[in-house]
Every structure is written in structure tokens, then in C-alpha cells.
Scaffold this active site. Structure first.
Site, PDB file in Angstrom:
ATOM      1  CD  GLU A 153     -24.604  95.045  66.070  1.00  0.00           C
ATOM      2  OE1 GLU A 153     -25.395  94.639  66.942  1.00  0.00           O
ATOM      3  OE2 GLU A 153     -23.740  94.310  65.557  1.00  0.00           O
ATOM      4  CG  ASP A 187     -24.376  91.609  62.605  1.00  0.00           C
ATOM      5  OD1 ASP A 187     -25.226  92.172  63.307  1.00  0.00           O
ATOM      6  OD2 ASP A 187     -24.027  90.422  62.760  1.00  0.00           O
TER       7      ASP A 187
END
Length: 654
Positions: free
Chosen positions: A413, A384
Site C-alpha cells: 500500500e 500499510d
């Protein structure tokens, strides 16, 4: 470079060779270099490969490229996971120099007296070649050398055996004055690093029950979530990605739709990690235990898939790290710990990490957490927002993990600046999210793909039509045809793609003024009636299943270096192909970007890219409808988005 001849512009060489290039097992990796020499003597160039075990492979001779450019090309197909290295060598090739000269002199009418020295010199070169060629070819080379010395033969009879050794001595050359480059690295992953189909869902929503106003009545578990896995496998996905599965913070917990004040029963955001129930190495108690997670993972693997876990390096205010390692965070002037902000947005339920207070302790703690999950069978991590963490940390962590577990993969990401996205790929991330979502016209998509094709040595794209955070307006307003269009583009353009659950139900309602879902699953349980949707014909699952099956059945779609675009005279259409040279499998796709109107176009195909001659006729079979057409270079195409918004053809020849 040390030695006699210049060798320049070696590829693959990421940032001049500072970082390893990327490949997967079985991938055809192109190697190139520029090398040249003075005069008319022949130059040879080859590449030498060493596998992860340090064993040197037989060198690969590089072939010259376009005349006059002094470019040399070869390919390798690595067969092991790990760090490979290669060097490029340039050398004087006396046999080719001799052969070129003798042929030209004979063609110019020179006779035996003129060629006496050439014949003697050729025999000496072949004497050297006898020591190089395979044993079964030694006698042939000796006989050619003897023929050159046999004064009883005609000129033609003396020269012909030696001239006919061209192919043999191309692959087994006499090499003199060898020049060698520095060593370049290539990291080779397992094939799933390049070819994968991801499905994201929240385990807590599967088997959950909610009451009025989305009040949670029953929380999903790993055991109930496992009941969803057969349907995911049936759609053809091979990676099941789970948002964070850890305890969720109770302090400053967010309510439904990201409201600042949560009701006591609100479940909070999984990305607000940590509470008195544990941190990044713990499991949310309502999901189950570590044994329940192992059961879920093993069930996933039984169905031919694997689990990807979210690695989100941030903490809720009540994460154990806040008390144990307060130096991991930033303390403000008033003594409070800074929460995450992206002005004007505020994330009071999350503390970002400070990478400069106690880097070594932080680094070692994160490594411990990652290895905890690796040791529990997790081989893929979706990271993330890696661009908000120190780049040198990832440059340390990823190779460190791969030292003991080279099969572990990391997906970045990172929807951020191009330099950062490329940099994360260079320092080790296996795959990356991309700008795919925001390329909504044919020319934008072609331009973007052509950019990506220049970065394949270090960045592998993974295309997602949607995520829990991103619901593009094209899906909000484009209707079911647009869901098909984006799925076709994601599955056919790149070897890796993914989608967030609910896509197959055409979920498209956004929070007003935002590019994300209303009643967002990040903040509440969202059980779905999968079976009811399919019975009512309101599910895209059969179409997605077909797309994934087309991918699995056609090896051309397993690669990205083979992507080629073709011309079509309608700006609403995109035409592209992929061809696998080993099998001859060829896929040709024509897709409309218009989800509302019928579009007509005329193609001008690059026939060479399809493995065909310019005037060949061939058969195309639509993999969605089963329709068959006879095609050539120029073809008229009609696409009605309410019937099918794309043609996905297998090209058949002969």
C-alpha cells in the site's frame, strides 16, 4: 558472457539481473536477447530453464525477430511456484549454414561438380545430427546423410532429404561454439498473485449497533462478520482484506473524524496498534479470540475466498513494544518518544518505527509476528505504508517468509514516488497499489497503463476505486454512473482489483476539504443495511457481481501482458482489448469517462490484436446488456452513462 558470440540485452532481467523477475504459474513469460556474429554463418539462440527443484528443462529455441535487428524471442510457461533460473545460449548452427548455402547455389544454377564439397560437408553434419535427434527420427536423418553421399542419384534427389530436415533440426540443432550468459532469476507465484478481486471491510462494523451521535452500543465480532461473507462471495470476490484486528491503543486515542480527544466510548483507529491487551500478535478482545479468527478464516475458505491481513508496522503509545523494546522507536531531545507526523498532520496515537537503533532485534520480532499469522493460515498480507519502512528490511523479510511458505503474498500500500513503488516491487512485493484513482481522463489512463506495461517484470498493479483513506472527487460528484465507470476500468484493465465496502452503496460524502469519507469508519463503527439497499434498488452489488463473473468466465482478463489499446476519435472514451492466445478468448471494452453526457465515437480497431484480418467482419456480444452487433475495423459507438457507461464485448469469430 563467456564464449564466442555476443549476447546482450537479455530480458526479463530486473535491474540487470540484480533482482528476480516476476511471473505466476501458467503465465506465458516472454524472453528476449540480442545476439549476432560475424560473416554469413548461421547463428542459433536458445534459452535453458531450470525449475525450483533444480531440474533443467528441455531448452527452448529462440526465433529471430524483425529482420536486421538481431533480436531473438521465446516464451516459457512455468508450472511450479518458486525460484526459476534461465540462461541464454548462442551457438554456431552448421546445418542452417549448410542449408542456406546449398539452396542459394542451386537457385543460382550450380550443379553437382560445383557442390561436391557441400554435399560431403552436409553428410558429415547429418552424422552429428543422428546423435541429437529423437530416436524415432534417427533413421530419417541417416537416410538423408546417405542420400547426400549417393553418387547414383540426381542432385535434386541427393539434396532434398537433407533440406527437408529443417523443422526437425530447428528443434534439435547441431550446436557448436556454444556461448552462455550468466544465470537470471524468475520468481513464480501462485496465480492469485496476478489475478485477484479484493473486498475490504471492518469486522467490527458487521453486527454492530450504534446509538445517537454514533455512540457504540454493540461491537461487531468475527462471528458476526462471518455472516457478511456469503454476500461477499456472491459478488465474486476472492480475497477478504481486514484492517488491523489487534488491540487498539488507549493512550491518545483518536475520536470520531480524527478528532484529538476521544470520548470514553469511542473505538479508535485500528491502525493505532497495541495496548495492555496485546500487540501485533494479539486479537482485539471485542472481536473475539484466536479461535474465533480461525473460524472466520475457515468460513472464508469454505466460500472460495481467503483472508488478507493488514501488516502495519507502527505502535500505539501503550503497545507492549514501547516497554519491552523502547529502542524500536525514536526518543526526542526531551526524552519523549516521537509520534508520527506528516506536517502539518499529526498522529499522536501512533509511534513510527526507527529502523536504525536495533535493526536485528526488530527484524526478528517482525518476522516472528508474520510467521505467527502464517502459521494460523494467513497467506496474504496487505502492508500499510511500506515506503516508510527500511527497504532492505523488506528485501530480507519477504524472501525469508517465502523460504518456508512460498505461497505467501504481499500487497504494497504505497502511494508514493515512482522509484520507491518500483523498488518495492523489485525487492519482492507481490502486488502494489497504484495511481489509478487519480487517472481520471481517457488519455491519462492510457498513458499510465502503457507505463505499467513496461514494469510488469517487477511490479503487478492492483486497482482500487476507493479505500477508507481515499474518496476521489470524481466519486464525490460523478453520481452512480461514475461508480460504474471506475469499477469497469478497475476490473477490466488489470487482473487484480479491490474495493472498500460501501462502494456498492454509492457512499460519496467527503469530509469538507478532504479526499476522504466523512464519519470515517477508521474511527467509528459503521453498520450498513445491505439487504435494505438491495431491496430498494440502491445497491451496485448486482453490477459488481456481473463484472467479477465476466472476469472469471474470460481467461483473457486473467493477464496483463496482453492489454492492447485501439483508437477512438472521442477523447472522452477509451477503447482496449485483451486476447488469450491459447483459448482464443477476446474481450473488447469501450468505456466513457463522462458520467453526465451521452458520447459518440468512431473506433479504428487493431484487427491483428483481436486475432483477425484487416477486412474481417465479426460479432460482438455485450456482456452487460446481452446486445449483439456485427462489427469490423471501423465502428460507431454511442454511450449513455445513465443506461450503461461501457460496452464489454466478447468477440466471436467464425
Amino acid at each position: 558472457m563467456t564464449g564466442r558470440f555476443p549476447i546482450e540485452d537479455v530480458t526479463p532481467a530486473v535491474s540487470g539481473g540484480r533482482y528476480p523477475a516476476k511471473a505466476v504459474v501458467g503465465e506465458v513469460v516472454p524472453v528476449s536477447a540480442v545476439s549476432y556474429r560475424e560473416g554469413h554463418h548461421a547463428l542459433g539462440v536458445n534459452v535453458v530453464w531450470r525449475g525450483p527443484d533444480g531440474e533443467t528443462k528441455p531448452f527452448t529455441r529462440m526465433a529471430p525477430g524483425a529482420p536486421g535487428l538481431d533480436q531473438w524471442h521465446a516464451t516459457i510457461r512455468p508450472d511450479q511456484v518458486g525460484r526459476w533460473t534461465f540462461t541464454v545460449e548462442a551457438f554456431d548452427d552448421p546445418y542452417r549454414t549448410w542449408r542456406n548455402a546449398v539452396v542459394k547455389k542451386i537457385e543460382a544454377g550450380q550443379g553437382l561438380e560445383d557442390l561436391a564439397n557441400d554435399l560431403a560437408e552436409g553428410a558429415e553434419i547429418l552424422d552429428l545430427a543422428v546423435k541429437i535427434v529423437p530416436a524415432e527420427d534417427e533413421e530419417r536423418v541417416r537416410e538423408a546423410a546417405a542420400a547426400l553421399r549417393d553418387e547414383q542419384r540426381s542432385l535434386f534427389a541427393r539434396v532434398t532429404p537433407g533440406v527437408e530436415l529443417e523443422e526437425l533440426l530447428w528443434h534439435n540443432p547441431v550446436r557448436q561454439l556454444v556461448t552462455t550468459t550468466r544465470s537470471f532469476a524468475l520468481w513464480v507465484d501462485r496465480k492469485r498473485a496476478l489475478y485477484s478481486s479484493w473486498y475490504e471491510f471492518f469486522p467490527r462494523s458487521e453486527g454492530a449497533e450504534i446509538g445517537p451521535d454514533a455512540t457504540p452500543i454493540k461491537h461487531g465480532t468475527f462471528r458476526t462478520a462471518a455472516e457478511r461473507l456469503p454476500a461477499v462471495a456472491a459478488m465474486g470476490f476472492n480475497v477478504v482484506y481486514l484492517p488491523p484486528i489487534h488491540p487498539i491503543g488507549k493512550i491518545n486515542r483518536k475520536g470520531r473524524n480524527n478528532t484529538l480527544v476521544a470520548r470514553p466510548e469511542d473505538v479508535g483507529s485500528p491502525w493505532a496498534i497495541g495496548s495492555d491487551e496485546g500487540g501485533h500478535d494479539a486479537i482485539h478482545p471485542q472481536l473475539g479470540t484466536l479461535d474465533d479468527f480461525r473460524y472466520f478464516r475457515e468460513r472464508t475458505e469454505e466460500l472460495g475466498m481467503e483472508v488478507a491481513l493488514d501488516l502495519a508496522l507502527q505502535a500505539a503509545p501503550d503497545h507492549p513494544w514501547v516497554k519491552q523494546y523502547p529502542q524500536f522507536f525514536t526518543t526526542r531531545a526531551d526524552g519523549t518518544i516521537a509520534f508520527a507526523e506528516n506536517p502539518p498532520k499529526k498522529y499522536q496515537d501512533i509511534y513510527p518505527i526507527n529502523w536504525d537503533n536495533d535493526y536485528r532485534t526488530l527484524r526478528d520480532e517482525v518476522y516472528r509476528v508474520v510467521m505467527h499469522w502464517v502459521n494460523n493460515g494467513v497467506k496474504i498480507f496487505r502492508v500499510d505504508n511500506p515506503h516508510t519502512k527500511a527497504v532492505n528490511f523488506w528485501q530480507w523479510l519477504i524472501p525469508k517468509v517465502k523460504e518456508s511458505d512460498p505461497d505467501v503474498l504481499f500487497l504494497a500500500e504505497a502511494f508514493t514516488r515512482p522509484a520507491m513503488m518500483n523498488g518495492l516491487g523489485k525487492i519482492g512485493f507481490t502486488q502494489s497499489y497504484t495511481y489509478f484513482t487519480w487517472r481520471t481522463t481517457a488519455w491519462e489512463m492510457r498513458e499510465y497503463m502503457e507505463q505499467l506495461l513496461t514494469t510488469l517484470d517487477w511490479m503487478r498493479p492492483n486497482f482500487w476505486p476507493n479505500t477508507p483513506d481515499i474518496l476521489h472527487e470524481s466519486l464525490q460528484h460523478g453520481g452512480p454512473p461514475m461508480f460504474k465507470i471506475r469499477a469497469v476500468l478497475a476490473t477490466m484493465l488489470t487482473p487484480s482489483w479491490g474495493m472498500y465496502s460501501g462502494y456498492e452503496l454509492f457512499e460519496h460524502v467527503a469530509r469538507p476539504g478532504a479526499e476522504e469519507y466523512i464519519d470515517n469508519e477508521k474511527f467509528e463503527l459503521k453498520p450498513r443495511d445491505w439487504a435494505g439497499a438491495e431491496r430498494a434498488g440502491r445497491s451496485l452489488a448486482p453490477y459488481l457481481t456481473r463484472l467479477n463473473r465476466i472476469r472469471d468466465e474470460n481467461p483473457a482478463l486473467h493477464w496483463l501482458r496482453n492489454l492492447r489499446f485501439h483508437e477512438v476519435d472521442n477523447g472522452a472514451m477509451l477503447c482496449f482489448s485483451k486476447r488469450d492466445d491459447e483459448t482464443g478468448n477476446t474481450i473488447l471494452v469501450i468505456v466513457s469517462f463522462d458520467s453526465s453526457n451521452v458520447q459518440w465515437g468512431n473506433t479504428t480497431l487493431d484487427m491483428a490484436a483481436l486475432g483477425l484480418g484487416w477486412h474481417d467482419r465479426f460479432t460482438v456480444v455485450d456482456q452487460i446488456t446481452g446486445a449483439t452487433y456485427e462489427w469490423g475495423q471501423f465502428n460507431a459507438v454511442r454511450i449513455d452513462p445513465y443506461v450503461e457507461p461501457a460496452h464489454i464485448f466478447v468477440v466471436q469469430t467464425g
